[in-house]
Design a protein around this motif. Structure first.
Motif, mmCIF file in Angstrom:
data_model
loop_
_atom_site.group_PDB
_atom_site.id
_atom_site.type_symbol
_atom_site.label_atom_id
_atom_site.label_comp_id
_atom_site.label_asym_id
_atom_site.label_seq_id
_atom_site.Cartn_x
_atom_site.Cartn_y
_atom_site.Cartn_z
ATOM 1 N N GLU A 59 0.632 -1.345 -0.252
ATOM 2 C CA GLU A 59 -0.560 0.051 0.161
ATOM 3 C C GLU A 59 0.901 1.243 -0.263
ATOM 4 O OE1 GLU A 59 -3.272 -0.005 3.281
ATOM 5 O OE2 GLU A 59 -3.645 -1.961 2.525
ATOM 6 N N GLU A 60 2.177 1.004 1.051
ATOM 7 C CA GLU A 60 2.882 2.510 0.499
ATOM 8 C C GLU A 60 3.945 1.780 0.944
ATOM 9 O OE1 GLU A 60 2.985 4.413 4.917
ATOM 10 O OE2 GLU A 60 1.380 4.742 3.522
ATOM 11 N N VAL A 61 5.275 2.968 0.433
ATOM 12 C CA VAL A 61 6.305 2.423 0.686
ATOM 13 C C VAL A 61 6.894 4.525 1.435
ATOM 14 C CG1 VAL A 61 9.024 2.677 -0.735
ATOM 15 C CG2 VAL A 61 7.112 0.876 -0.797
ATOM 16 N N TYR A 68 14.867 13.668 5.342
ATOM 17 C CA TYR A 68 13.705 13.290 4.603
ATOM 18 C C TYR A 68 13.220 12.057 4.021
ATOM 19 C CZ TYR A 68 14.393 17.831 3.126
ATOM 20 O OH TYR A 68 14.795 19.823 3.272
ATOM 21 N N VAL A 69 11.897 11.870 4.206
ATOM 22 C CA VAL A 69 11.496 11.114 3.536
ATOM 23 C C VAL A 69 11.026 11.108 2.149
ATOM 24 C CG1 VAL A 69 9.241 9.084 4.510
ATOM 25 C CG2 VAL A 69 10.362 10.508 6.274
ATOM 26 N N ILE A 70 10.618 9.996 1.296
ATOM 27 C CA ILE A 70 10.055 9.775 0.049
ATOM 28 C C ILE A 70 9.123 8.817 0.159
ATOM 29 C CG2 ILE A 70 10.612 9.618 -2.303
ATOM 30 C CD1 ILE A 70 13.680 9.686 -1.849
ATOM 31 N N HIS A 71 7.957 9.603 -0.121
ATOM 32 C CA HIS A 71 6.379 8.921 0.087
ATOM 33 C C HIS A 71 5.797 8.505 -0.931
ATOM 34 C CE1 HIS A 71 3.169 7.375 2.345
ATOM 35 N NE2 HIS A 71 2.811 7.836 1.839
ATOM 36 N N LYS A 76 4.209 0.584 -7.421
ATOM 37 C CA LYS A 76 4.586 -0.699 -7.898
ATOM 38 C C LYS A 76 5.538 -1.314 -7.861
ATOM 39 C CE LYS A 76 5.047 -3.072 -12.246
ATOM 40 N NZ LYS A 76 5.572 -2.778 -14.429
ATOM 41 N N VAL A 77 5.822 -1.940 -6.938
ATOM 42 C CA VAL A 77 7.021 -2.754 -6.293
ATOM 43 C C VAL A 77 7.426 -4.049 -7.122
ATOM 44 C CG1 VAL A 77 8.322 -3.379 -4.292
ATOM 45 C CG2 VAL A 77 6.428 -1.843 -3.905
ATOM 46 N N GLN A 78 8.751 -3.991 -7.294
ATOM 47 C CA GLN A 78 9.122 -5.124 -7.663
ATOM 48 C C GLN A 78 11.041 -5.479 -7.262
ATOM 49 O OE1 GLN A 78 9.323 -2.956 -11.326
ATOM 50 N NE2 GLN A 78 7.901 -4.398 -12.310
ATOM 51 N N ALA A 79 11.175 -6.774 -7.267
ATOM 52 C CA ALA A 79 12.481 -7.095 -6.707
ATOM 53 C C ALA A 79 12.991 -8.223 -7.462
ATOM 54 C CB ALA A 79 12.149 -7.288 -5.247
ATOM 55 N N SER A 80 14.580 -8.772 -6.777
ATOM 56 C CA SER A 80 14.879 -9.443 -7.366
ATOM 57 C C SER A 80 16.503 -9.652 -6.450
ATOM 58 C CB SER A 80 15.587 -9.508 -8.773
ATOM 59 O OG SER A 80 17.234 -10.045 -8.939
ATOM 60 N N ILE A 81 15.586 -10.791 -5.934
ATOM 61 C CA ILE A 81 16.693 -10.812 -4.281
ATOM 62 C C ILE A 81 18.271 -11.377 -4.897
ATOM 63 C CG2 ILE A 81 16.761 -12.531 -2.463
ATOM 64 C CD1 ILE A 81 14.236 -10.350 -1.991
ATOM 65 N N SER A 82 18.298 -12.149 -6.166
ATOM 66 C CA SER A 82 19.452 -12.528 -6.663
ATOM 67 C C SER A 82 20.622 -11.500 -6.547
ATOM 68 C CB SER A 82 19.436 -13.495 -7.227
ATOM 69 O OG SER A 82 18.468 -12.680 -8.370
ATOM 70 N N ALA A 83 19.733 -10.021 -7.572
ATOM 71 C CA ALA A 83 20.370 -9.064 -7.929
ATOM 72 C C ALA A 83 21.037 -7.865 -6.867
ATOM 73 C CB ALA A 83 20.473 -8.300 -8.918
ATOM 74 N N ASN A 84 20.490 -7.755 -5.830
ATOM 75 C CA ASN A 84 19.998 -7.564 -4.657
ATOM 76 C C ASN A 84 19.451 -5.807 -4.871
ATOM 77 O OD1 ASN A 84 20.473 -6.400 -2.152
ATOM 78 N ND2 ASN A 84 22.154 -5.366 -1.377
ATOM 79 N N THR A 85 18.282 -6.506 -5.964
ATOM 80 C CA THR A 85 17.429 -4.645 -6.416
ATOM 81 C C THR A 85 16.723 -4.512 -5.431
ATOM 82 O OG1 THR A 85 19.359 -4.636 -8.294
ATOM 83 C CG2 THR A 85 17.420 -3.879 -8.095
ATOM 84 N N TRP A 86 15.867 -3.589 -6.043
ATOM 85 C CA TRP A 86 14.053 -2.987 -5.367
ATOM 86 C C TRP A 86 13.893 -1.945 -6.630
ATOM 87 C CZ3 TRP A 86 11.267 -5.494 -1.691
ATOM 88 C CH2 TRP A 86 12.060 -6.892 -1.269
ATOM 89 N N VAL A 87 12.507 -2.167 -6.612
ATOM 90 C CA VAL A 87 12.584 -1.210 -8.046
ATOM 91 C C VAL A 87 10.975 -0.621 -8.028
ATOM 92 C CG1 VAL A 87 11.673 -0.559 -10.556
ATOM 93 C CG2 VAL A 87 13.561 -1.814 -9.788
ATOM 94 N N VAL A 88 11.160 0.401 -7.217
ATOM 95 C CA VAL A 88 9.758 0.779 -6.467
ATOM 96 C C VAL A 88 9.042 2.365 -7.251
ATOM 97 C CG1 VAL A 88 8.653 2.401 -5.250
ATOM 98 C CG2 VAL A 88 10.565 0.491 -4.527
#
Length: 159
Positions: A59-61, A68-71, A76-88
């Motif tokens: 619901e929120e990130v 500062y906080v980037i809210h 849309k959240v995507q992740a690749s655990i093996s590449a240690n990458t999160w896309v928000v």
């Protein structure tokens, strides 16, 4: 006051700014329009190569950065655990931490609130120690005189 312009002078000025032949628009330089779709396609192909997967029902990130906080609301959240990458991705708002702090505390559970309280106490102790002129190396123990890490490792493996 009636000002008459010299026709030759006017045609000379008009000819100087014309980029094409007769009847073309008079522009000094050509306007170049870049499309952002090529950047989006390139980003999506890179993310596909990394192997990101969608993470539903977030619901929120909140991303904390300095004061500062980037809210992101409904990102849309995507992740690749093996590449240690999160896309928000999504619409974001940048807010001061002071403004959001009360609402963030209300969202924390009792366990998280206790951990936050411990962290705040450790931070206050560290700041007080720094103000007194003490060293800031509480986490690193002092080396024993005449002993090296290699000698300690040998004695540990021998026992």
């Amino acid at each position: 006051m009636d000002i008459q312009m010299d026709r030759e002078k006017l045609m000379k000025m008009a000819g100087a700014v014309r980029t094409g032949g007769k009847g073309t628009v008079r522009r000094k330089k050509k306007a170049v329009h870049k499309t952002t779709t090529t950047d989006d396609k390139r980003l999506q192909s890179t993310l596909k190569r990394i192997g990101v997967t969608n993470i539903p029902a977030i619901e929120e990130v909140n991303i904390f950065k300095d004061d500062y906080v980037i809210h992101f609301a409904n990102p849309k959240v995507q992740a690749s655990i093996s590449a240690n990458t999160w896309v928000v991705s999504g619409s974001s708002q940048t807010k001061k931490l002071q403004d959001l702090f009360p609402s963030i505390i209300n969202q924390l559970g009792p366990d998280s609130f206790a951990n936050l309280k411990k962290l705040a106490e450790q931070f206050q102790k560290r700041e007080a120690n720094r103000a007194e002129g003490g060293d800031d190396d509480d986490d690193v123990p002092e080396l024993v005189e005449g002993e090296t890490f290699e000698e300690a490792a040998k004695t540990d493996t021998a026992s």
